[in-house]
Write an enzyme that holds these catalytic residues in place. Sequence first.
Site, mmCIF file in Angstrom:
data_model
loop_
_atom_site.group_PDB
_atom_site.id
_atom_site.type_symbol
_atom_site.label_atom_id
_atom_site.label_comp_id
_atom_site.label_asym_id
_atom_site.label_seq_id
_atom_site.Cartn_x
_atom_site.Cartn_y
_atom_site.Cartn_z
ATOM 1 N N MET A 1 24.196 8.687 1.803
ATOM 2 C CA MET A 1 24.088 9.962 2.495
ATOM 3 C C MET A 1 24.428 9.811 3.980
ATOM 4 O O MET A 1 25.076 10.678 4.575
ATOM 5 C CB MET A 1 22.687 10.548 2.319
ATOM 6 N N LYS B 1 -17.706 -0.916 6.470
ATOM 7 C CA LYS B 1 -18.177 -1.863 5.466
ATOM 8 C C LYS B 1 -19.695 -1.786 5.290
ATOM 9 O O LYS B 1 -20.205 -1.848 4.174
ATOM 10 C CB LYS B 1 -17.767 -3.283 5.861
ATOM 11 N N PHE C 1 -11.634 -8.118 13.937
ATOM 12 C CA PHE C 1 -10.563 -8.524 13.040
ATOM 13 C C PHE C 1 -10.224 -7.373 12.083
ATOM 14 O O PHE C 1 -11.099 -6.801 11.457
ATOM 15 C CB PHE C 1 -10.970 -9.766 12.240
ATOM 16 N N GLN C 2 -8.950 -7.040 11.998
ATOM 17 C CA GLN C 2 -8.437 -5.969 11.138
ATOM 18 C C GLN C 2 -9.072 -4.612 11.421
ATOM 19 O O GLN C 2 -9.202 -3.781 10.538
ATOM 20 C CB GLN C 2 -8.557 -6.347 9.657
ATOM 21 N N GLU D 1 0.815 -1.221 0.000
ATOM 22 C CA GLU D 1 0.000 0.000 0.000
ATOM 23 C C GLU D 1 0.852 1.276 0.000
ATOM 24 O O GLU D 1 0.424 2.318 -0.483
ATOM 25 C CB GLU D 1 -0.963 0.006 1.180
HETATM 26 C C1 LIG Z 1 12.459 5.429 4.876
HETATM 27 C C2 LIG Z 1 13.756 6.035 5.262
HETATM 28 N N1 LIG Z 1 14.586 5.406 6.124
HETATM 29 C C3 LIG Z 1 15.766 5.948 6.464
HETATM 30 C C4 LIG Z 1 16.144 7.156 5.962
HETATM 31 C C5 LIG Z 1 17.473 7.772 6.364
HETATM 32 N N2 LIG Z 1 18.333 7.906 5.187
HETATM 33 C C6 LIG Z 1 18.472 9.072 4.520
HETATM 34 S S1 LIG Z 1 19.442 8.943 3.173
HETATM 35 C C7 LIG Z 1 19.747 7.312 3.492
HETATM 36 C C8 LIG Z 1 20.627 6.521 2.586
HETATM 37 C C9 LIG Z 1 20.018 6.305 1.254
HETATM 38 O O1 LIG Z 1 20.762 5.336 0.586
HETATM 39 P P1 LIG Z 1 20.595 5.134 -0.969
HETATM 40 O O2 LIG Z 1 19.174 5.031 -1.326
HETATM 41 O O3 LIG Z 1 21.477 4.021 -1.410
HETATM 42 O O4 LIG Z 1 21.073 6.535 -1.565
HETATM 43 P P2 LIG Z 1 22.547 7.155 -1.593
HETATM 44 O O5 LIG Z 1 22.621 8.163 -0.501
HETATM 45 O O6 LIG Z 1 23.535 6.044 -1.437
HETATM 46 O O7 LIG Z 1 22.629 7.802 -2.933
HETATM 47 C C10 LIG Z 1 19.080 6.902 4.645
HETATM 48 C C11 LIG Z 1 19.157 5.544 5.204
HETATM 49 C C12 LIG Z 1 15.241 7.800 5.100
HETATM 50 N N3 LIG Z 1 15.483 9.013 4.579
HETATM 51 N N4 LIG Z 1 14.073 7.220 4.751
#
Ligand SMILES: Cc1ncc(C[n+]2csc(CCOP(=O)(O)OP(=O)(O)O)c2C)c(N)n1
Lengths: 182, 565
Positions: free
Chosen positions: B472, B161, B111-112, B49
């Site tokens: 990042m 529902k 349920f749910q 979803e």
């Molecule tokens: C759902 C979610 N979980 C954790 C984060 C924290 N976070 C920000 S950037 C990042 C790394 C992203 O890695 P990737 O998609 O490989 O991109 P890159 O920075 O390597 O280009 C994380 C874990 C986030 N922004 N969103």
Amino acid sequence: MQHTLIALVENKPGVLNRVASLFRRRNFNIESLNVGHTDRKDISRMTIVINSDEVDARKVEANLYKLVNVIDVHDVSTQPAVIRDLALIKVKAALDQRAEIANLASIFRGRIVDVAAESVIVEITGTEDKIESLVELLRPFGILEMVRTGQVAMLRGGYEPVRHTPGAGSNGHHPEEALEMD
Amino acid sequence: MELSGAEILWECLMREGVEVVFGIPGGANMPIYDAMLKYPVHHVLVRHEQGAAHMADGYARASGKVGVAMATSGPGATNLVTGIATAMMDSSPVVFITGQVHAHLIGGDAFQETDVTGITLPITKHNYLVTRAEEIAQVVREAFYIARTGRPGPVLIDICKNAQIQKTEFVYPEKVELPGYKPPRTAPKAQLQKAAQMIKESRRPVILAGHGLLISRAYREMQELAHRAHIPVAMTLLGIGSMPASDPLNLGMMGMHGEAYCNLAIQNADLLIALGMRFDDRVTGNLKTYAPHAKKIHVEIDPSEVHKNVVVDLPLFGDLRMVLSDLLSYVEESRHDEWLDQIGEWRAESDSRDIIYWPDDGKLYTAHVIRSIWEATRGQATLTTGVGQHQMWAAQYYPFEEPYRFITSGGAGTMGFGVPSALGVWFTDKTRDVWVIDGDGSFQMTQAELSTIVQEGAKIKIAIMNNHFLGMVRQWQEFFFDSRYAATPLHGPDFIKIAEAHGIPARRVTKPEEVMDALRFADQTPGPVLLDFWVEKEEAVYPMVPAGADLHNMIRRPARERTTA
Ligand SMILES: Cc1ncc(C[n+]2csc(CCOP(=O)(O)OP(=O)(O)O)c2C)c(N)n1
Ligand SMILES: [Mg+2]
């Protein structure tokens, strides 16, 4: 400083929850919150007292307007308003103390509304200060239980409510007009 | 005419012009799905979803129309939550329709059963719990109106529902009556004149162009203002596209990973004209030292945003398009050549450090890959992204000439947004050239939607900037945690095999000389394509304003010899 805001809200389920949730979410501290009916079935009235600076008070107002069910918000803190709080105070009272308690209460225009063997209930309406003074005087007798409604407020006649949020109140346009926007 | 609640729902959706909905059926919304078969609507069956939410969101951002996502009660609805919060943070108009247990069971932990309106209260613009069929028409009409007007946002309708099944007389409400909902229109004349005066008196003005310009379709008015009064334009991440990148007045992106010359312009400005932006901490840095010499005009539709982070000198409340077109009648022509020369000097200095001018050293850099994608797509693609370094590089190195072409999760920063939002974008116009610039981490969060893309036959190109890291976060660890890489190395799967398992043609690129060939392959492949770029693992996004630091104190890329070879 204390800010007293009046909010008119749609009388629908969940609206109180929305307002309370807003205060939690935005980290605003409520001193007291009172909800009651108005002369119109579909509108409830909230009196919200917050302890905050001017900037935060404006934020509260603006955020209240973001709730779809909030119709109007105005601030009565800086204008002549009738502000009332009601308290019920159950005080320990031996037989020979009842008269003294009744006396004290009447000085504050309060009255005894219930008498039992060992206690009485004092009812008092007034400003916060007044109620607090009476509470302090009753404390030595032993307060068993107390409840306060929180403040309700109404501007005195002849004064226009102050609305800080732009577009609020009469300045806002009507929903039908808005439909033409898109 | 007597209709079931579910039929009434679809009657209303048809009247709102809904052509596509994204969702998954389940026990509590089966009557809605059953009734759907009678209506000319395309349903996209998602795999999770969250995907449905991002698709509807991407659809909304790219088209300005309201997106629609559906889920069943309980876990179906809670799976939407990340997507709802994402739409909320970026003011995206999406209507979410969830099934709920029978009204008489509510509160009994059936349920749910989940308190969906309770859960989503702080992450929706408004929400409804519908317990009777008679309420549906009015609620749906209101929900769409609220979602798309004022400051747009997600609205959720939780329908019991029994309300879906019950039959009742269908009367389409003529109008919406919401006594407490009054989207503002334009600002008073005196304030507009004051703003024009402030603009006239300024010598170093900067326009801060935000998402609001795209939402209210006011970017042309903004461009007119910029040109007439000769004001350079700095854009927020979501404001990208409001000013054509090639315009000489364009300063590019501001903020944490903004252009250095852009941030310097803001810090040295004597007037900031903030248009539909909210001074987020990612664009201001330290508030105490933010644009200290500047007077500030803030045009905003949401009064709660004004003075929230930055106290401004002149707030103008209203719909940006109306305010700007009214403001334009008071703004005179002027020139700020000295100011633009000054910015030009900063710009030249920035260019000298820019990785884009580095000679080929045999390594594959994300910035270069993205610039190559820009070349291969002639700058005409619509990009969606995940969140992380690749997202920032996409913002920096894919210059956009048009609005609504850069679709990214800004306020929430939701990894996994890229793939599903791209499918939503594709549904707004199937001839669009849609690219996902994804990270290896972000991609894996919603990669299940690959099969949705295949099921829909959507022509979407997915380019994974595979640095084998949560890049990042790794960068922050490198800068602020002495390079201790706690839980950031990613041992991803073989993305080529994953693509192929879905029947998606795929290529891996590990060297610069393979890039153009792979992009040609992508261009020539009719359906979806996946490209797995093995980019430099430990590259950093520059410049960087560390969280909470002064906007002008950026960590800069070390300067390097520029060659023409
Ligand atoms: C759902 C979610 N979980 C954790 C984060 C924290 N976070 C920000 S950037 C990042 C790394 C992203 O890695 P990737 O998609 O490989 O991109 P890159 O920075 O390597 O280009 C994380 C874990 C986030 N922004 N969103
Ligand atoms: Mg990565």
